[in-house]
Design a protein around this motif. Structure first.
Motif: not given
Length: 249
Positions: A179-200
């Protein structure tokens, strides 16, 4: 007359049929090895439902749009996703589309695309990243999100999917709870998406694509963006709906 939009992505092919301004049918198929074969399968499915060249106009979009020989025209993904999202949500905001191979951010104002950003050079923060990770953990996407919601914070720092998978393998080897690894996987995706979307820039967001019905993803994106991220079940078909809307009646 029917208006048919076909969005052939790298992982999934979505089809939407519009009549009198309303979405009346949708179809979802795996893209598979051949986009051309997928396009043929879609046409056969449409024919079985009484939709054919004599009573419909077809528009193709997405990764495999050039592989739809019966399409009357093809339209870019950005245009189609913008039109589809406006049809579904009807408000100004920023569309987040997490696709199989890329993530898109599209700023909408009064139904028009004002600005967009796309990450198409790396699978990090995309559906492909999640596919690799769920396969490695032996989970479905639903199970991954459920486990992540009960996990403790852990960071998967690699920006590359291959290296991130190596990190996950190492964590498994150390006995880190799944469950901790799953948390890290989702947060990794969210972080990368937010980094991209912050440009819009935006103050409200609409999630389209295959993750649109995942409440945990919506929750984590909303928290990271400090703004509500909304979705509806048909948002998975936003590109196909937008393509259908551009079809000549």
């Amino acid at each position: 007359m029917y208006q048919v939009g076909i969005d052939i992505g790298s992982s999934a092919a979505k089809t939407a049929v519009i009549k009198d301004g309303e979405v009346v049918k949708t179809y979802l198929l795996n893209t598979g090895f051949s986009s051309r074969k997928t396009a043929e399968d879609i046409y056969q499915m449409l024919e079985k439902d009484g939709i054919h060249k004599d009573n419909a106009a077809y528009v193709a979009t997405g990764y495999g749009r050039i592989s739809v020989p019966y399409a009357d025209k093809s339209v870019t993904e950005i245009t189609c996703h913008g039109k589809g999202a406006w049809h579904l949500f009807g408000r100004n905001g920023t569309v987040i589309d997490i696709g199989g191979q890329d993530t898109k951010g599209i700023a909408l104002k009064n139904g028009r695309v004002m600005k967009f950003i796309m990450n198409d050079k790396c699978s990090a923060g995309t559906g492909k990243f999640l596919e690799v990770m769920t396969n490695r953990l032996g989970l479905t996407m639903e199970e991954l999100s459920d486990l992540a919601s009960r996990g403790n914070p852990i960071t998967i720092s690699s920006m590359c999917t291959v290296f991130a998978e190596s990190e996950v393998i190492s964590l498994i080897g150390k006995g880190t709870p799944r469950e901790d690894i799953a948390y890290g996987v989702i947060e990794s995706v969210v972080t990368k998406v937010v980094q991209l979307i912050s440009q819009v820039e935006g103050d409200q967001y609409f999630l389209t694509g295959g993750l649109c019905e995942d409440p945990y993803i919506l929750e984590r994106l909303s928290l990271a963006l400090h703004a509500p991220v909304e979705s509806v079940p048909l948002a998975r078909y936003a590109g196909a709906i937008g393509a259908a809307l551009t079809a000549a009646v």
